[in-house]
Design a protein around this motif. Structure first.
Motif, mmCIF file in Angstrom:
data_model
loop_
_atom_site.group_PDB
_atom_site.id
_atom_site.type_symbol
_atom_site.label_atom_id
_atom_site.label_comp_id
_atom_site.label_asym_id
_atom_site.label_seq_id
_atom_site.Cartn_x
_atom_site.Cartn_y
_atom_site.Cartn_z
ATOM 1 N N UNK A 14 65.389 9.680 53.209
ATOM 2 C CA UNK A 14 65.861 10.184 54.266
ATOM 3 C C UNK A 14 67.291 9.767 53.970
ATOM 4 N N UNK A 15 69.021 11.126 53.660
ATOM 5 C CA UNK A 15 70.034 10.778 53.289
ATOM 6 C C UNK A 15 70.494 11.305 54.365
ATOM 7 N N UNK A 16 71.397 10.671 54.906
ATOM 8 C CA UNK A 16 72.057 10.838 56.139
ATOM 9 C C UNK A 16 74.180 11.025 55.561
ATOM 10 N N UNK A 17 74.526 11.717 55.726
ATOM 11 C CA UNK A 17 76.050 11.844 55.678
ATOM 12 C C UNK A 17 76.996 12.581 56.571
ATOM 13 N N UNK A 18 78.436 11.296 56.951
ATOM 14 C CA UNK A 18 78.740 11.810 58.394
ATOM 15 C C UNK A 18 80.341 11.864 57.395
ATOM 16 N N UNK A 19 81.381 12.751 58.426
ATOM 17 C CA UNK A 19 82.625 12.832 57.783
ATOM 18 C C UNK A 19 83.516 11.447 57.862
ATOM 19 N N UNK A 20 83.376 10.685 58.653
ATOM 20 C CA UNK A 20 84.409 9.603 58.609
ATOM 21 C C UNK A 20 83.517 8.475 59.590
ATOM 22 N N UNK A 21 83.834 7.186 59.288
ATOM 23 C CA UNK A 21 83.303 5.791 59.940
ATOM 24 C C UNK A 21 83.677 6.077 61.668
ATOM 25 N N UNK A 22 82.494 5.702 62.715
ATOM 26 C CA UNK A 22 83.143 5.730 63.767
ATOM 27 C C UNK A 22 84.352 5.044 64.341
ATOM 28 N N UNK A 23 84.833 5.069 65.632
ATOM 29 C CA UNK A 23 85.781 3.826 65.636
ATOM 30 C C UNK A 23 85.432 2.888 66.221
#
Length: 116
Positions: A14-23
């Motif tokens: 399972x690979x997950x990609x998000x655009x930025x780190x959360x605050x």
């Protein structure tokens, strides 16, 4: 803008990609989060890219049926949750699937989910 933030379950299925780190990251003491060791980051589902064969993902719906928690059927890692009756514009990703160095210095917000 930072490059995409990528993580994976223990075995990599399972690979997950998000655009930025959360605050910030969230730690909850409800019975589910306590037992899974959940440390959450939150994004709009449209911002999250999940790469996994459908058969590899297991899901669990907890008692109040607000979210569906997903884990890898091969290694058991809890990877993310998707909303059922929770607000549809927010999903949680287990920050522990990302390299610790990426998120270890983010502010931590403690949530008393056990009292709900």
């Amino acid at each position: 803008r930072m490059p995409d933030v990528s993580g994976q379950c223990h075995c990599g299925a399972v690979q997950i990609k998000v655009p930025t780190l959360p605050k910030e990251v969230l730690q909850c003491n409800c019975s589910l989060c306590q037992r899974t060791g959940w440390t959450g980051g939150y994004w709009d589902p449209d911002q999250v890219k999940i790469d996994a064969k459908e058969a590899i993902l297991n899901s669990y719906v907890q008692g109040d049926k607000t979210i569906r928690l997903w884990n890898c059927s091969r290694c058991g890692s809890h990877t993310h949750w998707t909303p059922l009756t929770a607000p549809p514009n927010r999903m949680g990703i287990n920050m522990r699937i990302f390299e610790t160095a990426l998120w270890q210095n983010l502010p931590v917000r403690k949530v008393d989910g056990a009292s709900f």
